[in-house]
Design an enzyme around this catalytic site. Structure first.
Site, PDB file in Angstrom:
ATOM      1  N   SER A 124       0.832  -1.197   0.000  1.00 45.19           N
ATOM      2  CA  SER A 124       0.000   0.000   0.000  1.00 45.19           C
ATOM      3  C   SER A 124       0.869   1.251   0.000  1.00 45.19           C
ATOM      4  O   SER A 124       1.982   1.256   0.551  1.00 45.19           O
ATOM      5  CB  SER A 124      -0.836  -0.026   1.276  1.00 45.19           C
ATOM      6  OG  SER A 124      -1.395   1.237   1.530  1.00 45.19           O
ATOM      7  N   TYR A 148      -1.489  -1.205  10.892  1.00 41.55           N
ATOM      8  CA  TYR A 148      -1.767  -1.688   9.533  1.00 41.55           C
ATOM      9  C   TYR A 148      -0.572  -1.387   8.618  1.00 41.55           C
ATOM     10  O   TYR A 148      -0.054  -2.274   7.932  1.00 41.55           O
ATOM     11  CB  TYR A 148      -3.039  -1.040   8.980  1.00 41.55           C
ATOM     12  CG  TYR A 148      -3.225  -1.289   7.492  1.00 41.55           C
ATOM     13  CD1 TYR A 148      -3.548  -2.558   7.019  1.00 41.55           C
ATOM     14  CD2 TYR A 148      -3.044  -0.260   6.560  1.00 41.55           C
ATOM     15  CE1 TYR A 148      -3.703  -2.797   5.652  1.00 41.55           C
ATOM     16  CE2 TYR A 148      -3.195  -0.498   5.199  1.00 41.55           C
ATOM     17  CZ  TYR A 148      -3.516  -1.760   4.748  1.00 41.55           C
ATOM     18  OH  TYR A 148      -3.653  -1.998   3.402  1.00 41.55           O
ATOM     19  N   LYS A 152       2.327  -3.945   6.689  1.00 46.18           N
ATOM     20  CA  LYS A 152       2.719  -3.970   5.273  1.00 46.18           C
ATOM     21  C   LYS A 152       4.231  -3.806   5.139  1.00 46.18           C
ATOM     22  O   LYS A 152       4.887  -4.490   4.351  1.00 46.18           O
ATOM     23  CB  LYS A 152       1.993  -2.870   4.493  1.00 46.18           C
ATOM     24  CG  LYS A 152       0.492  -3.079   4.371  1.00 46.18           C
ATOM     25  CD  LYS A 152       0.146  -4.285   3.522  1.00 46.18           C
ATOM     26  CE  LYS A 152      -1.340  -4.527   3.397  1.00 46.18           C
ATOM     27  NZ  LYS A 152      -1.675  -5.843   2.810  1.00 46.18           N
TER      28      LYS A 152
HETATM   29  P1  NAD Z   1     -11.000  -6.979   1.286  1.00 45.90           P
HETATM   30  O1  NAD Z   1     -11.187  -6.986   2.754  1.00 45.90           O
HETATM   31  O2  NAD Z   1     -12.175  -6.728   0.412  1.00 45.90           O
HETATM   32  O3  NAD Z   1     -10.331  -8.352   0.826  1.00 45.90           O
HETATM   33  C1  NAD Z   1      -9.472  -9.086   1.668  1.00 45.90           C
HETATM   34  C2  NAD Z   1      -9.948 -10.537   1.677  1.00 45.90           C
HETATM   35  O4  NAD Z   1      -9.091 -11.298   2.515  1.00 45.90           O
HETATM   36  C3  NAD Z   1     -11.367 -10.688   2.234  1.00 45.90           C
HETATM   37  O5  NAD Z   1     -12.121 -11.466   1.322  1.00 45.90           O
HETATM   38  C4  NAD Z   1     -11.176 -11.427   3.560  1.00 45.90           C
HETATM   39  O6  NAD Z   1     -12.262 -12.276   3.845  1.00 45.90           O
HETATM   40  C5  NAD Z   1      -9.882 -12.190   3.295  1.00 45.90           C
HETATM   41  N1  NAD Z   1      -9.096 -12.506   4.480  1.00 45.90           N
HETATM   42  C6  NAD Z   1      -8.758 -11.686   5.513  1.00 45.90           C
HETATM   43  N2  NAD Z   1      -7.991 -12.339   6.407  1.00 45.90           N
HETATM   44  C7  NAD Z   1      -7.830 -13.598   5.918  1.00 45.90           C
HETATM   45  C8  NAD Z   1      -7.145 -14.761   6.378  1.00 45.90           C
HETATM   46  N3  NAD Z   1      -6.476 -14.746   7.542  1.00 45.90           N
HETATM   47  N4  NAD Z   1      -7.188 -15.877   5.633  1.00 45.90           N
HETATM   48  C9  NAD Z   1      -7.880 -15.917   4.475  1.00 45.90           C
HETATM   49  N5  NAD Z   1      -8.551 -14.856   3.982  1.00 45.90           N
HETATM   50  C10 NAD Z   1      -8.523 -13.709   4.697  1.00 45.90           C
HETATM   51  O7  NAD Z   1      -9.821  -5.952   0.961  1.00 45.90           O
HETATM   52  P2  NAD Z   1      -9.301  -5.401  -0.432  1.00 45.90           P
HETATM   53  O8  NAD Z   1      -9.644  -3.964  -0.506  1.00 45.90           O
HETATM   54  O9  NAD Z   1      -9.701  -6.321  -1.524  1.00 45.90           O
HETATM   55  O10 NAD Z   1      -7.738  -5.476  -0.168  1.00 45.90           O
HETATM   56  C11 NAD Z   1      -6.943  -6.557  -0.607  1.00 45.90           C
HETATM   57  C12 NAD Z   1      -5.506  -6.315  -0.154  1.00 45.90           C
HETATM   58  O11 NAD Z   1      -5.050  -5.084  -0.688  1.00 45.90           O
HETATM   59  C13 NAD Z   1      -5.321  -6.231   1.360  1.00 45.90           C
HETATM   60  O12 NAD Z   1      -4.118  -6.879   1.706  1.00 45.90           O
HETATM   61  C14 NAD Z   1      -5.214  -4.734   1.611  1.00 45.90           C
HETATM   62  O13 NAD Z   1      -4.455  -4.461   2.763  1.00 45.90           O
HETATM   63  C15 NAD Z   1      -4.507  -4.275   0.355  1.00 45.90           C
HETATM   64  N6  NAD Z   1      -4.767  -2.853   0.041  1.00 45.90           N
HETATM   65  C16 NAD Z   1      -6.043  -2.415  -0.088  1.00 45.90           C
HETATM   66  C17 NAD Z   1      -6.290  -1.058  -0.346  1.00 45.90           C
HETATM   67  C18 NAD Z   1      -7.696  -0.527  -0.460  1.00 45.90           C
HETATM   68  O14 NAD Z   1      -7.881   0.688  -0.357  1.00 45.90           O
HETATM   69  N7  NAD Z   1      -8.710  -1.357  -0.690  1.00 45.90           N
HETATM   70  C19 NAD Z   1      -5.214  -0.160  -0.496  1.00 45.90           C
HETATM   71  C20 NAD Z   1      -3.912  -0.665  -0.377  1.00 45.90           C
HETATM   72  C21 NAD Z   1      -3.711  -2.014  -0.115  1.00 45.90           C
HETATM   73  N1  UFG Z   2     -12.132  11.462   3.768  1.00 41.66           N
HETATM   74  C1  UFG Z   2     -13.173  12.317   4.028  1.00 41.66           C
HETATM   75  N2  UFG Z   2     -14.317  11.790   4.552  1.00 41.66           N
HETATM   76  C2  UFG Z   2     -14.471  10.470   4.813  1.00 41.66           C
HETATM   77  C3  UFG Z   2     -13.387   9.592   4.530  1.00 41.66           C
HETATM   78  C4  UFG Z   2     -12.235  10.123   4.005  1.00 41.66           C
HETATM   79  O1  UFG Z   2     -13.074  13.517   3.820  1.00 41.66           O
HETATM   80  O2  UFG Z   2     -15.530  10.053   5.305  1.00 41.66           O
HETATM   81  C5  UFG Z   2     -10.914  12.017   3.154  1.00 41.66           C
HETATM   82  C6  UFG Z   2      -9.622  11.699   3.899  1.00 41.66           C
HETATM   83  O3  UFG Z   2      -9.368  12.672   4.874  1.00 41.66           O
HETATM   84  C7  UFG Z   2      -8.608  11.699   2.744  1.00 41.66           C
HETATM   85  C8  UFG Z   2      -9.412  11.174   1.548  1.00 41.66           C
HETATM   86  O4  UFG Z   2     -10.770  11.393   1.884  1.00 41.66           O
HETATM   87  O5  UFG Z   2      -8.199  12.994   2.464  1.00 41.66           O
HETATM   88  C9  UFG Z   2      -9.206   9.694   1.275  1.00 41.66           C
HETATM   89  O6  UFG Z   2      -9.449   8.961   2.461  1.00 41.66           O
HETATM   90  P1  UFG Z   2      -9.622   7.372   2.427  1.00 41.66           P
HETATM   91  O7  UFG Z   2      -9.926   6.931   3.815  1.00 41.66           O
HETATM   92  O8  UFG Z   2     -10.566   6.979   1.355  1.00 41.66           O
HETATM   93  O9  UFG Z   2      -8.179   6.865   1.940  1.00 41.66           O
HETATM   94  P2  UFG Z   2      -6.741   7.040   2.620  1.00 41.66           P
HETATM   95  O10 UFG Z   2      -5.867   7.679   1.595  1.00 41.66           O
HETATM   96  O11 UFG Z   2      -6.826   7.675   3.941  1.00 41.66           O
HETATM   97  O12 UFG Z   2      -6.302   5.523   2.839  1.00 41.66           O
HETATM   98  C10 UFG Z   2      -6.570   4.478   1.909  1.00 41.66           C
HETATM   99  C11 UFG Z   2      -6.681   3.173   2.673  1.00 41.66           C
HETATM  100  C12 UFG Z   2      -5.347   2.833   3.280  1.00 41.66           C
HETATM  101  C13 UFG Z   2      -4.309   2.802   2.191  1.00 41.66           C
HETATM  102  C14 UFG Z   2      -4.267   4.132   1.453  1.00 41.66           C
HETATM  103  C15 UFG Z   2      -3.292   4.102   0.296  1.00 41.66           C
HETATM  104  O13 UFG Z   2      -7.656   3.264   3.702  1.00 41.66           O
HETATM  105  O14 UFG Z   2      -5.415   1.548   3.881  1.00 41.66           O
HETATM  106  O15 UFG Z   2      -5.568   4.436   0.939  1.00 41.66           O
HETATM  107  O16 UFG Z   2      -3.549   3.009  -0.505  1.00 41.66           O
HETATM  108  F1  UFG Z   2      -3.111   2.572   2.749  1.00 41.66           F
END
Ligand code: NAD
Ligand code: UFG
Length: 339
Positions: A124, A148, A152
């Protein structure tokens, strides 16, 4: 290519499964369904017209993983599984390190035992901490302010040591910026179990009438309109980045560790995103100004040059398309998969 998608039933995993299947690759989903629904996998099958073998299992269970890797003749893994809520990680650090760090160690052990050495890991942009320059390239120093983010970073360091330890492993770390949007079919999308932490699902739930108003968390940042700026990326673009990364690993003959940003390179403010969503859903959305969220940074966006250079990948979709697709999903599924 036959790829195991840990966490493959989740938001990014299901979109990636579709893209892989549509590019002629086989996938097997391995998920404990702690944050997802089997219905999402069924919809992947409907969209692609293909059966997706799905195993309910936990990545901390080495026997279940070993079974999955051998029974299905897996040659590569994309490791999505993990917990992802920053705020929750502060109150539940043990769970986060257990799922995200221990889970990865168990997976690596199972892969080693089964001689599966190709791995793509979901990291991330959070690992960049507070940017000291923008856009963020992969050489930017890393840091973290919450469990978190630390989980990572720890996994990234573990992967670097694993890479140095033997000449077997081909590892790609993908640092995602802010994935939003949904599959253009409107059949799969982001479905937070609780009150959404992230901006886009929150806006979508306001638009569909599930929440009263959006809170703009801070309007005094050093950004053009005072609200936070992020690099929003269509989840289908992100999914295609995984296809490219896996296909590259497939053709590699030697060991490797690459770390690659997946972002558009463009920042958008919170107010810009609200306006784009209003266009997409055809109504005005109520919002209030609220205090900054602790730990938030002003701006964050990628330098995606390495992804272009190594993977031949660039993001295609603009913010309007991301919002239109998110709205198609949300309006057709107001209660997500539970509906
Ligand atoms: P998500 O929660 O939709 O998907 C994660 C999946 O992993 C879920 O289906 C959950 O049931 C499964 N899971 C969790 N723990 C588990 C375990 N111990 N064993 C087996 N399955 C398990 O999340 P996502 O948004 O699809 O994110 C996928 C990956 O990308 C994550 O590692 C997250 O940290 C990373 N990531 C997500 C974002 C974002 O904004 N969505 C940004 C950066 C990184
Ligand atoms: N924000 C609002 N209102 C809300 C939620 C968010 O104004 O209800 C603002 C935040 O302050 C920020 C922007 O919207 O300025 C984006 O916020 P998000 O929570 O959507 O995303 P972040 O960038 O804070 O974080 C996300 C994931 C993290 C990941 C990161 C980079 O939550 O896990 O993107 O991938 F690490």
């Amino acid at each position: 290519m036959k790829t195991l998608l840990t966490g493959g039933a989740g938001y990014i995993g299901t979109h990636t499964a579709i893209e892989l299947l549509q590019h002629g690759h086989d996938v097997v989903i391995f998920d404990n369904f702690s944050n997802s629904h089997l219905e999402a996998v069924r919809r992947v099958e409907t969209i692609t017209g293909q059966h997706v073998p799905t195993i309910q299992g936990d990545v901390r269970d080495q026997y279940a993983l070993t079974d999955a890797l051998t029974q299905h003749g897996i040659d590569s893994v994309v490791h999505f599984a993990g917990k992802k809520a920053v705020g929750e990680s502060v109150s539940q650090p043990i769970d986060y390190f257990d799922n995200n760090v221990n889970g990865t160690l168990v997976l690596l052990r199972a892969m080693q035992a089964c001689k599966v050495f190709k791995l793509v890991f979901s990291s991330s942009a959070t690992v960049y901490g507070t940017p000291s320059y923008l856009p963020l390239d992969e050489r930017h120093p890393t840091s973290s302010t919450n469990p978190y983010g630390r989980s990572k970073l720890m996994v990234e360091e573990i992967l670097a040591d694993v890479h140095h330890s033997s000449s077997n492993w081909a590892l790609t770390v993908l640092r995602y910026f802010n994935p939003i949007g949904a599959h253009p079919s409107g059949c799969i999308g982001e479905d937070p179990a609780d009150i959404p932490n992230n901006l886009l699902p929150y806006i979508a739930q306001v638009a569909v009438g599930r929440r009263e108003h959006i809170q703009v968390l801070g309007n005094d940042y050093d950004t053009p309109d005072g609200t936070g700026v992020r690099d929003y990326l269509h989840v289908v673009d992100l999914a295609r980045g995984h296809v490219k990364a896996l296909e590259r690993l497939q053709h590699l003959t030697g060991p490797e560790l690459q770390t690659i940003n997946l972002g558009t390179g463009q920042g958008h403010s919170v107010l810009e995103v609200i306006r784009a969503f209003e266009q997409a859903c055809g109504k005005s959305l109520p919002y209030i100004m609220a205090p900054r969220r602790p730990g938030d940074i002003a701006s964050c966006y990628a330098n995606p040059a390495r992804a272009q250079e190594l993977l031949g990948w660039t993001a295609e979709y603009d913010l309007a398309t991301m919002c239109a697709d998110a709205w198609r999903w949300q309006s057709a599924n107001p209660k997500g998969y539970r509906g």
